[in-house]
Design a protein around this motif. Sequence first.
Motif, PDB file in Angstrom:
ATOM      1  N   MET A 135      38.305  45.652  44.003  1.00 55.26           N
ATOM      2  CA  MET A 135      37.798  45.240  42.711  1.00 55.26           C
ATOM      3  C   MET A 135      38.614  44.038  42.238  1.00 55.26           C
ATOM      4  SD  MET A 135      36.987  47.612  39.421  1.00 55.26           S
ATOM      5  CE  MET A 135      35.727  48.501  40.285  1.00 55.26           C
ATOM      6  N   ASN A 136      37.963  43.085  41.620  1.00 53.74           N
ATOM      7  CA  ASN A 136      38.622  41.873  41.145  1.00 53.74           C
ATOM      8  C   ASN A 136      38.860  41.930  39.642  1.00 53.74           C
ATOM      9  OD1 ASN A 136      38.630  40.579  43.688  1.00 53.74           O
ATOM     10  ND2 ASN A 136      36.487  40.021  43.393  1.00 53.74           N
ATOM     11  N   GLY A 153      38.571  41.434  35.959  1.00 52.24           N
ATOM     12  CA  GLY A 153      37.421  41.124  35.114  1.00 52.24           C
ATOM     13  C   GLY A 153      36.130  41.791  35.530  1.00 52.24           C
ATOM     14  N   ASP A 154      36.079  42.389  36.742  1.00 48.92           N
ATOM     15  CA  ASP A 154      34.875  43.118  37.167  1.00 48.92           C
ATOM     16  C   ASP A 154      34.665  44.334  36.271  1.00 48.92           C
ATOM     17  OD1 ASP A 154      34.548  41.352  39.221  1.00 48.92           O
ATOM     18  OD2 ASP A 154      35.154  42.737  40.816  1.00 48.92           O
ATOM     19  N   ARG A 155      33.405  44.726  36.121  1.00 48.62           N
ATOM     20  CA  ARG A 155      33.060  45.899  35.320  1.00 48.62           C
ATOM     21  C   ARG A 155      33.736  47.122  35.920  1.00 48.62           C
ATOM     22  NH1 ARG A 155      31.904  46.449  30.376  1.00 48.62           N
ATOM     23  NH2 ARG A 155      30.295  47.916  29.848  1.00 48.62           N
ATOM     24  N   ASP A 156      34.421  47.912  35.074  1.00 47.58           N
ATOM     25  CA  ASP A 156      35.164  49.081  35.534  1.00 47.58           C
ATOM     26  C   ASP A 156      34.948  50.211  34.531  1.00 47.58           C
ATOM     27  OD1 ASP A 156      37.069  50.727  36.828  1.00 47.58           O
ATOM     28  OD2 ASP A 156      38.679  49.945  35.575  1.00 47.58           O
ATOM     29  N   HIS A 174      36.680  46.435  31.629  1.00 47.66           N
ATOM     30  CA  HIS A 174      36.771  45.475  32.712  1.00 47.66           C
ATOM     31  C   HIS A 174      38.087  45.678  33.435  1.00 47.66           C
ATOM     32  CE1 HIS A 174      33.232  43.201  31.507  1.00 47.66           C
ATOM     33  NE2 HIS A 174      33.628  43.416  30.257  1.00 47.66           N
ATOM     34  N   TYR A 175      38.049  45.623  34.766  1.00 51.36           N
ATOM     35  CA  TYR A 175      39.222  45.868  35.596  1.00 51.36           C
ATOM     36  C   TYR A 175      40.333  44.879  35.255  1.00 51.36           C
ATOM     37  CZ  TYR A 175      41.980  46.871  39.756  1.00 51.36           C
ATOM     38  OH  TYR A 175      42.981  47.236  40.603  1.00 51.36           O
TER      39      TYR A 175
END
Length: 165
Positions: free
Chosen positions: A1-2, A4-7, A11-12
């Motif tokens: 997961m990067n 700023g990705d949705r988590d 956001h992650y």
Amino acid sequence: MNLGDRDGHGHYGVLDEDSDGLLCHECGRRFTHLGLHAWKGHGITAADYRQEHGLARSRGLVATSTRNALTHNARRSFATKKAFLTNRDPAAATAARLSNNVGMSPAGLAASRSRPGQGRLGTVVVCGWCQSQFCPLSGARRRRFCSKSCASKATRATAWRQLKK
């Protein structure tokens, strides 16, 4: 997961805070003390919560208003904690953390890699004014004091001694 990705609900690697508190990535509700909520509401420790959601290990899971109140109370009573001050050993604490394989969160690693030369030296130095131990930054010049406040106090004390002569 990067980053700023949705988590989940957030956001992650991002700790979302507004006037209502910090957003929980697990349930989407807001809390002033997210670490306590993670344990009581989801059964995971604050360290595991940070690791799972890519949050920096150095960032507390407490809303700014609550953190300010806690900081104020701690600073007010810190001078009375003589046992803590005499037994404090940052080098031993670091060794214990490393021996238990407690590493940095992914966001913390990314942040430290994005600022080369800004990590800690890994050596413990004793402050020339307050005698507390600290680990200076690797990019800094040799430091004799743990803070600007201690350096300023030492400078004023030296100037006062010079005036008295």
